[in-house]
Design a protein around this motif. Structure first.
Motif, PDB file in Angstrom:
ATOM      1  N   GLN A   1       2.482   6.369  -7.005  1.00 37.20           N
ATOM      2  CA  GLN A   1       1.519   7.317  -7.562  1.00 37.20           C
ATOM      3  C   GLN A   1       2.032   8.755  -7.431  1.00 37.20           C
ATOM      4  O   GLN A   1       1.868   9.579  -8.342  1.00 37.20           O
ATOM      5  CB  GLN A   1       0.184   7.178  -6.838  1.00 37.20           C
ATOM      6  CG  GLN A   1      -0.954   7.964  -7.508  1.00 37.20           C
ATOM      7  CD  GLN A   1      -1.225   7.533  -8.940  1.00 37.20           C
ATOM      8  OE1 GLN A   1      -1.457   6.342  -9.199  1.00 37.20           O
ATOM      9  NE2 GLN A   1      -1.168   8.476  -9.880  1.00 37.20           N
TER      10      GLN A   1
ATOM     11  N   ILE B   1       2.503   1.570  -3.396  1.00 36.51           N
ATOM     12  CA  ILE B   1       1.560   2.077  -4.407  1.00 36.51           C
ATOM     13  C   ILE B   1       1.382   3.588  -4.246  1.00 36.51           C
ATOM     14  O   ILE B   1       1.370   4.342  -5.226  1.00 36.51           O
ATOM     15  CB  ILE B   1       0.215   1.352  -4.277  1.00 36.51           C
ATOM     16  CG1 ILE B   1       0.362  -0.113  -4.731  1.00 36.51           C
ATOM     17  CG2 ILE B   1      -0.854   2.045  -5.112  1.00 36.51           C
ATOM     18  CD1 ILE B   1      -0.863  -0.960  -4.464  1.00 36.51           C
TER      19      ILE B   1
ATOM     20  N   GLN C   1       1.275  -1.134 -11.841  1.00 36.13           N
ATOM     21  CA  GLN C   1       0.350  -2.145 -12.365  1.00 36.13           C
ATOM     22  C   GLN C   1       0.623  -3.517 -11.731  1.00 36.13           C
ATOM     23  O   GLN C   1      -0.302  -4.302 -11.465  1.00 36.13           O
ATOM     24  CB  GLN C   1       0.466  -2.222 -13.887  1.00 36.13           C
ATOM     25  CG  GLN C   1      -0.093  -1.014 -14.613  1.00 36.13           C
ATOM     26  CD  GLN C   1       0.169  -1.069 -16.107  1.00 36.13           C
ATOM     27  OE1 GLN C   1       0.787  -2.027 -16.605  1.00 36.13           O
ATOM     28  NE2 GLN C   1      -0.349  -0.077 -16.815  1.00 36.13           N
TER      29      GLN C   1
ATOM     30  N   GLN D   1      -0.880  -3.544  -8.079  1.00 36.20           N
ATOM     31  CA  GLN D   1      -2.311  -3.426  -7.928  1.00 36.20           C
ATOM     32  C   GLN D   1      -2.986  -4.806  -8.148  1.00 36.20           C
ATOM     33  O   GLN D   1      -2.565  -5.574  -9.022  1.00 36.20           O
ATOM     34  CB  GLN D   1      -2.891  -2.406  -8.944  1.00 36.20           C
ATOM     35  CG  GLN D   1      -2.524  -0.968  -8.593  1.00 36.20           C
ATOM     36  CD  GLN D   1      -3.039   0.004  -9.610  1.00 36.20           C
ATOM     37  OE1 GLN D   1      -3.371  -0.387 -10.749  1.00 36.20           O
ATOM     38  NE2 GLN D   1      -3.086   1.260  -9.217  1.00 36.20           N
TER      39      GLN D   1
ATOM     40  N   ASN E   1       0.824  -1.211   0.000  1.00 37.58           N
ATOM     41  CA  ASN E   1       0.000   0.000   0.000  1.00 37.58           C
ATOM     42  C   ASN E   1       0.860   1.264   0.000  1.00 37.58           C
ATOM     43  O   ASN E   1       0.578   2.248  -0.704  1.00 37.58           O
ATOM     44  CB  ASN E   1      -0.946  -0.001   1.185  1.00 37.58           C
ATOM     45  CG  ASN E   1      -1.994  -1.112   1.072  1.00 37.58           C
ATOM     46  OD1 ASN E   1      -2.334  -1.552  -0.035  1.00 37.58           O
ATOM     47  ND2 ASN E   1      -2.487  -1.570   2.216  1.00 37.58           N
TER      48      ASN E   1
END
Length: 372
Positions: free
Chosen positions: A337, A333, A368, A371, A330
């Motif tokens: 981002q 990610i 990608q 996720q 998490n």
């Protein structure tokens, strides 16, 4: 009756012959030869009356014309005075030449007793008259030359003014100004002792005032042309330097300075100058170009900062050692981002764009993968 007529004709013939002989005798004794005149003057002075009358006339005309010529020439107020004075000098010289040298100091007593003359033409008086005539002839000659020079100089000046008005190029204007100055120099060199010189001195004030106005105007135009030329040189250098982008911030700043130099030259041209409108047209173009360069320079600086920040975030991401896989995924990610968002700030057409796109593809691939 016939005999009487013949006698009358004979008498007339003899009378004519006698009169002709007497006229010839009078003509001979009145010749300007002292060896003939002196004996006649002692014995029959009345025979010399014709030459006395002629010499008296020439003497008086000489004096009269010398005085008139002196007044007209030495106190002239116009060219007409000099023209009339010149005629009087010629008349004085003509009558002076008709006075025989032996007449100097000669006083015909018989003639003076009859006509109460009060003149005696001495050698000093003759020399003075001849000197005055010669001096006035020289002055007339100088005046005529001065008038010719003034007319030539004024003609050249008017031609130079016309050439300046019709000049199509800066070189033609400069040549016309040079001719104009030469004509003014010639007017200034006309001898001030002449009437033409005095006239030229008066006119020269106005001529020089007109010249200074034109030269000042020409100098302003030349200065304007020089400023426009300099501005165009800076603009050309800026355009050359801006080719083949992208460029670094330092390079964009240098290009920006060149456009600013070009604009600064154009802003020095005042409203009253003939080249003001042309300068304003160029100024609008150059300011637009400067604005484009400033925008690209800002984009380059912002893109570089965005890339550097993205690279710092990548370094922090790689430095983290995960302990909990879920938490790690998490957090990773979220960090990826953030990196992607930062890389998207890098604009195309900048030196950072290519590197940013490479890192962006890598970050998107990892995102990608993480996720579900």
């Amino acid at each position: 009756m016939r005999i009487f007529t013949m006698n009358r004709l004979s008498k007339i013939a003899w009378t004519g012959a006698i009169l002709g002989s007497m006229a010839g005798l009078v003509w001979v004794v009145n010749l300007p030869y002292p060896m003939i005149r002196r004996p006649v003057a002692r014995t029959a002075p009345i025979l010399l009356l014709p030459s006395y009358i002629q010499m008296d006339h020439n003497y008086r005309q000489t004096i009269r014309n010398v005085e008139q010529a002196d007044q007209l020439i030495n106190n002239s107020t116009s060219a007409a005075d000099f023209s009339l004075g010149e005629e009087k000098v010629k008349l004085a010289q003509t009558h002076l030449d008709k006075l025989p040298i032996w007449f100097l100091g000669y006083e015909p007593k018989f003639y003076c007793n009859l006509f109460s003359c009060s003149w005696k033409f001495t050698l000093d008086e003759f020399e003075s008259a001849r000197t005055n005539v010669a001096r006035m002839e020289a002055k007339v000659f100088q005046e005529k030359n001065a008038q010719i020079e003034l007319k030539k100089a004024e003609t050249a000046l008017n031609q130079a003014k016309q050439q300046y008005q019709q000049a199509a190029t800066l070189t033609d204007k400069q040549n016309a100004i040079a001719s104009w100055q030469t004509a003014l120099d010639h007017i200034e060199q006309i001898p001030s002792a002449t009437l033409a010189g005095q006239t030229a001195k008066t006119k020269l004030i106005g001529y020089q005032r007109d010249f200074q106005q034109v030269v000042g105007f020409a100098a302003d135009n030349q200065r304007t042309g020089s400023l426009i030329g300099a501005a165009q040189e800076f603009a050309f250098a800026a355009a050359q330097a801006a080719q083949n982008p992208p460029h670094t911030v330092a390079e964009w700043q240098q290009i920006q300075k060149l456009w600013q130099q070009a604009i600064a030259r154009l802003e020095q041209i005042p409203l009253e100058d003939q080249g003001y409108l042309e300068a304003q047209k160029l100024l609008a173009t150059y300011q637009t170009n400067l604005g484009v360069i400033q925008t690209r320079s800002s984009a380059e600086a912002e893109s570089m900062q965005a890339l550097e920040e993205a690279q710092r975030q990548i370094q922090r991401l790689l430095a983290n050692t995960p302990t909990d896989a879920t938490i790690d995924r998490n957090l990773t990610i979220s960090q990826l981002q953030g990196i992607i968002n930062q890389l998207n700030k890098v604009q195309s057409g900048t030196t950072s764009y290519s590197k940013a796109q490479e890192l962006l593809r890598s970050a998107q691939t990892k995102l990608q993968q993480l996720q579900p």
